[in-house]
Structures are given as C-alpha cells and as structure tokens.
Design an enzyme around this catalytic site. Structure first.
Site, PDB file in Angstrom:
ATOM      1  N   ASP A   1       9.720   8.141 -16.569  1.00 43.57           N
ATOM      2  CA  ASP A   1      10.645   6.874 -16.264  1.00 43.57           C
ATOM      3  C   ASP A   1      10.398   5.603 -16.963  1.00 43.57           C
ATOM      4  OD1 ASP A   1      10.821   9.020 -14.409  1.00 43.57           O
ATOM      5  OD2 ASP A   1       8.866   8.064 -13.046  1.00 43.57           O
ATOM      6  N   SER A   2       9.388   5.339 -17.519  1.00 41.30           N
ATOM      7  CA  SER A   2       9.501   3.810 -18.275  1.00 41.30           C
ATOM      8  C   SER A   2       9.993   4.147 -19.605  1.00 41.30           C
ATOM      9  CB  SER A   2       7.730   3.450 -18.402  1.00 41.30           C
ATOM     10  OG  SER A   2       7.112   4.592 -19.185  1.00 41.30           O
TER      11      SER A   2
ATOM     12  N   SER B   1       4.136   3.636 -20.934  1.00 43.59           N
ATOM     13  CA  SER B   1       2.977   4.622 -20.618  1.00 43.59           C
ATOM     14  C   SER B   1       2.865   6.099 -21.313  1.00 43.59           C
ATOM     15  CB  SER B   1       2.972   4.948 -19.174  1.00 43.59           C
ATOM     16  OG  SER B   1       4.084   5.762 -18.814  1.00 43.59           O
ATOM     17  N   GLY B   2       4.441   6.242 -21.827  1.00 42.56           N
ATOM     18  CA  GLY B   2       4.461   7.730 -22.518  1.00 42.56           C
ATOM     19  C   GLY B   2       5.223   8.454 -21.607  1.00 42.56           C
TER      20      GLY B   2
ATOM     21  N   GLU C   1      21.397  20.523   4.338  1.00 41.34           N
ATOM     22  CA  GLU C   1      20.765  19.982   3.120  1.00 41.34           C
ATOM     23  C   GLU C   1      19.652  21.023   2.595  1.00 41.34           C
ATOM     24  OE1 GLU C   1      20.238  19.188   6.321  1.00 41.34           O
ATOM     25  OE2 GLU C   1      18.409  18.214   6.577  1.00 41.34           O
TER      26      GLU C   1
ATOM     27  N   CYS D   1      21.089  18.332  13.172  1.00 48.97           N
ATOM     28  CA  CYS D   1      19.933  18.463  13.974  1.00 48.97           C
ATOM     29  C   CYS D   1      19.602  17.488  15.239  1.00 48.97           C
ATOM     30  CB  CYS D   1      18.776  18.861  13.226  1.00 48.97           C
ATOM     31  SG  CYS D   1      17.642  19.682  14.139  1.00 48.97           S
ATOM     32  N   TYR D   2      18.476  16.745  14.990  1.00 49.36           N
ATOM     33  CA  TYR D   2      18.294  15.445  15.883  1.00 49.36           C
ATOM     34  C   TYR D   2      19.550  14.721  15.971  1.00 49.36           C
ATOM     35  CZ  TYR D   2      16.029  11.446  18.227  1.00 49.36           C
ATOM     36  OH  TYR D   2      16.030  10.614  19.044  1.00 49.36           O
TER      37      TYR D   2
END
Ligand code: XMP
Length: 518
Positions: A233-234, A229-230, A177, A88-89
């Site tokens: 990710d962590s 934290s639960g 994409e 595109c661009y």
C-alpha cells in the site's frame, strides 16, 4: 472522488456488505457504503447516486429496535428517479415500508437454493433459469405489499425476487454479492449498468488520472512525506503521488534492523533503480536493538519500536521543511470499519503500522486509497508498473522480526531467524505456493533442544514455521503444506542455519491462536 457516477449502498450491518461494493466496482462503477444511521434522504440525494442498494443485515424488520430509514424508499424512485435494489434485509425493509408482512420464515433458509425466474426482467438479463443462489435468512415476506409482484421463486421462497409494478424498485431475498450465487455478479451489473444506467468508467486508468488531479489540487506546491514500510500500500501510494507531484514527494524508509533478509535493500533498489524515485534510507538498526536490549514482553517491544520509529522518522523529516502532508496507504475497509453501524460488520482494528505519526507531527494526511480495496490498489500498482512479485507480497507487521523472536531480540537471534525465514520463503516460491498463502514466516523459539549432528550432541534452538490462509487477517487457517516440502524445509534449515537443530510446523488456526506468535 466526488466526480464519479456512483451507486450508494446503505449498510444494515451484513457481514458481506463490502462484497456488494466490490462486485459493483468490478463492473466499472464506483460504489460507496453509507451506514444506515447516516442515510438521510438529503444526504443520499446530495451524493447524486445513480442507484441505491439496501444491504442485508442481522435484524428483523418487525423488531422494535430494528435499523430503519427515516424516509420511504419509494420517494427515491418516484420523485428522484433513483432505482433501488433491496437485498435480504433490504428487501424485507422495502416490503415492510410499503405495508407488506414480514414474519419468521416457516422454513429458514441457509445456503444453496435453485432460483426459478418467472418473469422477464432487466435484472435477470443474461441469467439462466434455474440458477444457483445463496440464501441466508430467518424471516420472509408472507404477504406482498400493494403494487409489488414476484419475479422469481425458490422451492422455499415464493418471493425470492420481487419488483414494483410502476417504479424502479427491486428486492432479492438471496445474496447476489456472494461468490456462491452463480449469476450474482451479472445481476448486480444489470442493476448498476442497465437499470441505473452507469456507464462503467471506474477503471484503473480513470482512478489514477482523477487521483493524480486531486493530489495536485490539494497539495499545491507544498511537500509530502511518505514512510515506506516496504508493504504494497505505501509503495503504490508513493509511486502514484510521485506521478502527481514529482520532486515534492520525499520518501523515507527506516531500516529498523528488524526487517527480513535483504528487505531494506530491495526497497531501496526498487525505488532508485526501477522507478527512479529518490528515497532516503535511514539505517537505525543499532538504536532499535539497543532500546530492545533485555526486553521480553511483546507489548513492551511494540511500544519501544513504535516510539523509536516516530523519533527516527521525525528527525529525518525535519530535513524537509516544506512538508505539510503525510501520505498513508489507508484502505477503504479501514475507513468503513471505523465508522460502521454497530453490528456484525463492525470490526475492531488493533494493529497499525505507523501509529501516531500525524498526531505528533502536525501534518495533514494524504490518503489516495481511502476509497479503494486491496485488490484495486494492486490493480493500480500493476498499471503504474510496480512489479508483480512485489504486488503479491505477504503482509509484514510493523514491529517486524522482533515479534517473531520469542524473548529477547539480539543480533545473533535476528540472524538465525533471517536465515531460516529466507529459506522458507524461497522454498514456497520455488514450489509455486507463495501466492496461495496469506502469510508465511519463521518464528525463533530460543529454548534449546537436544540433537545430534555427525558424532556430536547438539543443544540448539527451535524454529517454528507458520503458513496461513486468510482473507483479512481477522481469522486464519493453517496451510496444509505437502509433507515432502515440510521434510525438505526441516532438512535445509537444520543443515544450513547453524544454531537451529529442530523445526516444527504450526497447525493452529486463528482463533484460538493468533497469526503471529507474540
Ligand atoms: P495476529 O497476530 O493478531 O495478526 O493474528 C493479524 C495480522 O496483523 C499483523 N500484525 C501486526 N501488524 N503491527 C502491525 O503492523 C503489529 O504490531 C502487528 N501484530 C500483528 C499480523 O502480521 C497479521 O497480518
């Protein structure tokens, strides 16, 4: 992860630049996004990319302040054998650089179009013709630059795909994409694998092995703290770091007393019993509740919880003097959002889970997922044996249930909310809807409404249920729960939770509302 073969994506501010990286990674090739303002020729070459992709963007290449590149992309292809794909661009920029004309399109094109492939090309290997593509552009090439030829067209765009006749340079007017471009993933794979020659070794096993190696080298014999934290990710970060350095990892979970029903116990069990990883659980609920007594303002609640968390965590961390690092589950979108080019892809993050810890504790950060998307973290979690029910969990805010109780947080109100929330989540799981929803929770609105139970009049609290769909939490829509389920929920909650006599369902999107009520 400097050792990986990679595709670099130069970001010109498109909202979907991240999707290019995801599609490339899905075919096993590491892709990294570089803001166009940082994309000097030297910087690019230093990263030794297999290929370079120029993203889309909202500007017009002929506008005086349009983002450009300080070098000609032909240099990459001609002198360094690095193939280039402009989208595109990006296509318009490479055409403009080579002396072609880009003008406002006679017919602006947004949405679906049929692409007809006119020439055999490695980019279209395995792609049928015609194929559906997704367009989104107001400008178009009116005259092709010298040495370029068209390879595919749509009804409105004669230059929907072009290539250089001698050099490995391609340009696409549409967006390969996005999901709506039927064979877009194949085209990007063709670019990364066939054209750029990347071998496709960016697999979960490879990522795990190389991350473990990097953590070992960086940390040496020192200790790493991880605040659990639960969240996904962590948790995955802790499991991965534990694989790398074993007992040098110290996991701390602070039970703020503001967690969901059974949450802290679940985390403790997962680590102790499932993973056999030691974890310190600090039960600090009383302290948090004491500090929150009489507080009704949401921002004030957040501040108090944040400070108290840091205080409790620091006190606990002092028991591990060998520690020099703090592990965090920072993801790639957080990294690029904080340094993106000004434009639509620059979004401002306002919420942080464990804000302020590294600054006050003087620890270096270990962020094993700085280069990964959330889906990739889930895939890694799966490969590391994190159970599926855990990986699919909804996000949960750092301040916990405190921002889901309107007004003062008291033990009684927490208990009411926990019970209602637990019923809601259990019913969603039973109905098989939990994973279709981004976030679902109950909110306690402690205004009393009149009701009747048996022969007596009641005057009790209102519970609001909220379930939304979203991809990033920035925008969201309410989820259309089936009526029979809503009815069942209202029934169960009012009959099983003493103190709630009315249930409402929140049908507001974000914007104008937010996901949380406070
Ligand atoms: P809102 O309510 O702003 O929420 O639409 C967007 C996402 O952020 C979460 N959220 C928070 N997360 N600390 C957090 O860690 C907070 O103070 C906080 N407030 C909202 C919310 O749950 C949703 O996922």
């Amino acid at each position: 992860m400097t050792t990986h073969e990679r595709i670099l994506i130069i970001d010109f501010g498109s909202q979907v630049t991240q999707l290019i990286a995801r599609r490339i990674r899905e075919c096993g090739v590491y892709a990294e996004i570089v803001p166009c303002t940082a994309a000097t020729l030297d910087a690019l070459l230093e990263a030794r990319p297999r290929g370079v992709i120029l993203s889309g963007g909202p500007a017009s290449v002929y506008a005086p302040d349009a983002p450009r590149l300080e070098f000609d992309v032909r240099t990459l292809a001609e002198h360094h054998a690095v193939p280039v794909l402009g989208i595109c661009y990006g296509l318009q920029l490479l055409a403009y650089q080579a002396g072609g004309s880009v003008i406002p399109a006679e017919r602006r094109e947004y949405g679906r179009a049929e692409l007809f492939i006119d020439r055999t090309d490695p980019l279209f290997e395995g792609v049928p013709s015609p194929t559906v593509v997704w367009m989104s552009h107001g400008d178009a090439i009116s005259q092709l630059p010298e040495d370029y030829e068209p390879i595919a067209h749509t009804e409105n765009a004669p230059y929907a795909a072009i290539r250089h006749q001698r050099l490995p340079i391609w340009g696409l007017q549409f967006h390969p994409e996005v999901h709506h471009t039927a064979d877009g993933a194949r085209m990007l794979e063709n670019f990364a694998r066939r054209i750029a020659g990347a071998s496709g070794t960016w697999t979960p096993e490879h990522i795990i092995a190389s991350t473990i190696e990097q953590i070992r080298q960086r940390v040496g014999s020192r200790g790493v703290l991880c605040a659990l934290s639960g969240g996904v990710d962590s948790t995955v970060a802790a499991v991965l770091i534990h694989r790398a350095i074993g007992q040098q990892l110290h996991c701390i979970h602070v039970d703020t007393g503001l967690m969901r029903a059974g949450e802290s116990r679940t985390i403790e069990q997962l680590f102790r019993e499932h993973f056999d990883i030691p974890i310190t659980v600090v039960h600090a609920g009383e302290l948090f509740l004491e500090r929150l007594r009489g507080v009704t303002d949401p921002e004030q609640k957040r501040k108090i919880i944040g400070h108290t968390f840091i205080e409790v965590f620091e006190r606990e961390a002092a028991r591990f003097p060998d520690v020099a690092f703090l592990a965090q589950g920072t993801l790639y979108p957080d990294v690029i959002e904080s340094r993106s080019v000004a434009g639509p892809s620059a979004t401002i993050k306002t919420h942080h889970n464990v804000g302020g810890l590294p600054e006050t504790m003087n620890l270096q950060l270990v962020e094993p997922f700085r280069e990964l998307f959330k889906d990739e973290v889930r895939t890694i979690g799966r490969a590391l044996g994190v159970p599926e029910w855990f990986l699919e969990r909804h996000p949960f805010p750092g301040p916990g249930l405190a921002i889901r109780i309107i007004g003062e947080v008291t033990p009684e109100r927490l208990e009411l909310l926990r019970q209602a929330d637990e019923i809601f989540i259990a019913e969603l799981r039973a109905a098989g809807l939990y994973t279709e929803i981004w976030q679902a929770f109950a909110v306690l609105v402690p205004i009393q409404t009149v009701g009747v139970m048996g022969d007596s009049r009641t005057y009790e609290h209102l519970c609001v249920l909220r379930a939304v769909t979203s991809t990033d939490g920035m925008t969201a829509d309410w989820y259309p729960l089936p009526h029979h389920l809503l009815g069942r929920l209202a029934n169960r909650i009012t009959s099983q939770v003493r103190g709630i006599n009315r249930v409402c369902y929140d049908i507001t999107s974000k914007p104008p509302a937010t996901i949380e009520w406070e």
